[in-house]
Write a protein that holds these residues in place. Structure first.
Motif, mmCIF file in Angstrom:
data_model
loop_
_atom_site.group_PDB
_atom_site.id
_atom_site.type_symbol
_atom_site.label_atom_id
_atom_site.label_comp_id
_atom_site.label_asym_id
_atom_site.label_seq_id
_atom_site.Cartn_x
_atom_site.Cartn_y
_atom_site.Cartn_z
ATOM 1 N N ALA A 190 -2.429 6.692 -2.741
ATOM 2 C CA ALA A 190 -3.257 5.513 -2.471
ATOM 3 C C ALA A 190 -3.661 5.461 -0.999
ATOM 4 O O ALA A 190 -4.806 5.116 -0.670
ATOM 5 C CB ALA A 190 -2.502 4.246 -2.860
ATOM 6 N N GLU A 191 -2.737 5.813 -0.103
ATOM 7 C CA GLU A 191 -3.047 5.823 1.329
ATOM 8 C C GLU A 191 -4.096 6.888 1.647
ATOM 9 O O GLU A 191 -5.039 6.653 2.413
ATOM 10 C CB GLU A 191 -1.769 6.073 2.131
ATOM 11 C CG GLU A 191 -1.955 5.930 3.624
ATOM 12 C CD GLU A 191 -0.658 6.071 4.405
ATOM 13 O OE1 GLU A 191 -0.725 6.205 5.639
ATOM 14 O OE2 GLU A 191 0.425 6.059 3.764
ATOM 15 N N SER A 237 -7.472 5.707 0.524
ATOM 16 C CA SER A 237 -8.045 4.706 1.424
ATOM 17 C C SER A 237 -8.699 5.362 2.636
ATOM 18 O O SER A 237 -9.770 4.925 3.087
ATOM 19 C CB SER A 237 -6.952 3.733 1.892
ATOM 20 O OG SER A 237 -6.451 2.980 0.800
ATOM 21 N N ALA A 244 -12.016 6.780 1.427
ATOM 22 C CA ALA A 244 -13.009 5.746 1.131
ATOM 23 C C ALA A 244 -13.666 5.201 2.392
ATOM 24 O O ALA A 244 -14.808 4.719 2.343
ATOM 25 C CB ALA A 244 -12.353 4.620 0.349
ATOM 26 N N ALA A 279 -6.086 8.217 -7.632
ATOM 27 C CA ALA A 279 -5.999 7.027 -6.782
ATOM 28 C C ALA A 279 -7.379 6.539 -6.383
ATOM 29 O O ALA A 279 -7.634 5.328 -6.317
ATOM 30 C CB ALA A 279 -5.166 7.349 -5.543
ATOM 31 N N LEU A 280 -8.299 7.452 -6.131
ATOM 32 C CA LEU A 280 -9.672 7.051 -5.814
ATOM 33 C C LEU A 280 -10.308 6.350 -7.009
ATOM 34 O O LEU A 280 -11.027 5.353 -6.835
ATOM 35 C CB LEU A 280 -10.496 8.290 -5.440
ATOM 36 C CG LEU A 280 -10.246 8.864 -4.049
ATOM 37 C CD1 LEU A 280 -10.855 10.251 -3.926
ATOM 38 C CD2 LEU A 280 -10.793 7.954 -2.960
ATOM 39 N N ARG A 284 -8.747 4.583 -9.241
ATOM 40 C CA ARG A 284 -8.148 3.241 -9.337
ATOM 41 C C ARG A 284 -8.742 2.298 -8.290
ATOM 42 O O ARG A 284 -8.816 1.091 -8.518
ATOM 43 C CB ARG A 284 -6.629 3.339 -9.181
ATOM 44 C CG ARG A 284 -5.924 3.926 -10.389
ATOM 45 C CD ARG A 284 -4.415 3.717 -10.307
ATOM 46 N NE ARG A 284 -3.822 4.508 -9.235
ATOM 47 C CZ ARG A 284 -3.402 5.767 -9.400
ATOM 48 N NH1 ARG A 284 -3.534 6.375 -10.581
ATOM 49 N NH2 ARG A 284 -2.859 6.427 -8.380
ATOM 50 N N GLN A 285 -9.146 2.844 -7.158
ATOM 51 C CA GLN A 285 -9.718 2.011 -6.098
ATOM 52 C C GLN A 285 -11.207 1.789 -6.278
ATOM 53 O O GLN A 285 -11.857 1.135 -5.450
ATOM 54 C CB GLN A 285 -9.434 2.647 -4.733
ATOM 55 C CG GLN A 285 -7.970 2.668 -4.346
ATOM 56 C CD GLN A 285 -7.730 3.284 -2.978
ATOM 57 O OE1 GLN A 285 -8.643 3.470 -2.180
ATOM 58 N NE2 GLN A 285 -6.469 3.603 -2.683
#
Length: 277
Positions: free
Chosen positions: A8-9, A12, A15, A269-270, A272-273
């Motif tokens: 997730a980090e 971020s 992104a 993770a991307l 999910r974001q």
């Protein structure tokens, strides 16, 4: 921190970026089935004939090997060329392409690998910097002025058990001297670097137009630290993927795992974001 939190980090950081720098060492090809010559033990597992002769990687991967034992040197490099030609890049290459395609300034590849796998995966030639050259290109052993040219028409035949070239040695069409790969070898003062220099100029131009890049480094070790140095000196957020040497000196995310596993986790993770694509 859990793997999910690290993914997730990393997502971020991506992104927030406008461009992706992909820096790749030998570990990038492991998930495609390519050998990673980490020390003589790994090298000798891949080339038992050289193990039996106690020939180290640095001894065969040098210009003098082509003068002393040309059929052995071309047995080694010819086998690798054939291997790279038939190897399909793993899914991680497509994940990186997809991420780059969604960023305003796209992506650029900086790699010490000579295998041509980024081109084979569909990355355009003009966004790749092969800092150690490419096994898919050749040069003359003599300074005859022939320059650098494609190896596409050269098909080596190799006795893999003996690591010996069995087909005719490749010869320069200008002076009939032996040809060698256009790759930077150990103790190599003869490598023709013009092709790589042109790639490096395109990379530097791209960097000047990219304001918020993020670096994803995959499988770059410290034994030949060219890629690690490049990643660390950019001063940008670094996502380092390395199962044995994952530590980073500054801002970023350290992922102690293989390339495909890490890239798959980042891609999820991307998603999910809500990252586009």
């Amino acid at each position: 921190m859990t793997s999910a939190a690290l993914f997730a980090e990393a997502a971020s950081l991506i992104a927030k970026a406008d461009g992706l720098i992909i820096s790749a060492g030998a570990g990038m090809g492991v998930d495609s089935g390519l050998p990673d010559f980490r020390g003589n033990s790994g090298f000798w597992r891949a080339y038992p004939a050289l193990a039996g002769a106690r020939i180290a990687f640095e001894e065969i991967a040098c210009p003098d090997a082509f003068r002393r034992h040309p059929r052995l040197a071309w047995g080694f490099y010819g086998h690798r060329l054939n291997l790279y030609r038939r190897t399909l890049p793993h899914l991680g290459f497509a994940i990186l392409q997809g991420i780059g395609a969604r960023l305003a300034r796209g992506c650029f590849v900086f790699t010490s690998n000579v295998d041509g796998q980024f081109q084979r995966a569909g990355f355009p030639e003009d966004v790749i910097c092969e800092v150690h050259g490419s096994l898919h290109h050749l040069q003359c052993m003599e300074p005859c002025g022939h320059g650098i040219f494609s190896a596409d028409t050269y098909v080596p035949e190799v006795d893999e058990e003996a690591c010996l070239l069995t087909s005719p040695l490749p010869r320069c069409t200008r002076c009939d001297a032996l040809l060698r790969p256009n790759v930077l070898m150990f103790g190599d003062g003869e490598w023709l670097s013009q092709r790589t220099a042109g790639q490096r100029r395109r990379l530097e131009q791209w960097l000047r137009t990219t304001h918020r890049p993020v670096v994803i480094e995959i499988g770059a070790g410290s034994h030949v630290p060219t890629v690690r140095w490049f990643s660390e000196t950019l001063g940008e957020p670094l996502i380092r993927i390395n199962p044995t040497e994952p530590d980073i000196p500054g801002r970023g995310v350290s992922l102690a795992m293989g390339g495909l596993d890490a890239l798959s986790g980042i891609r999820a993770a991307l998603d999910r974001q809500g990252f586009p694509g």
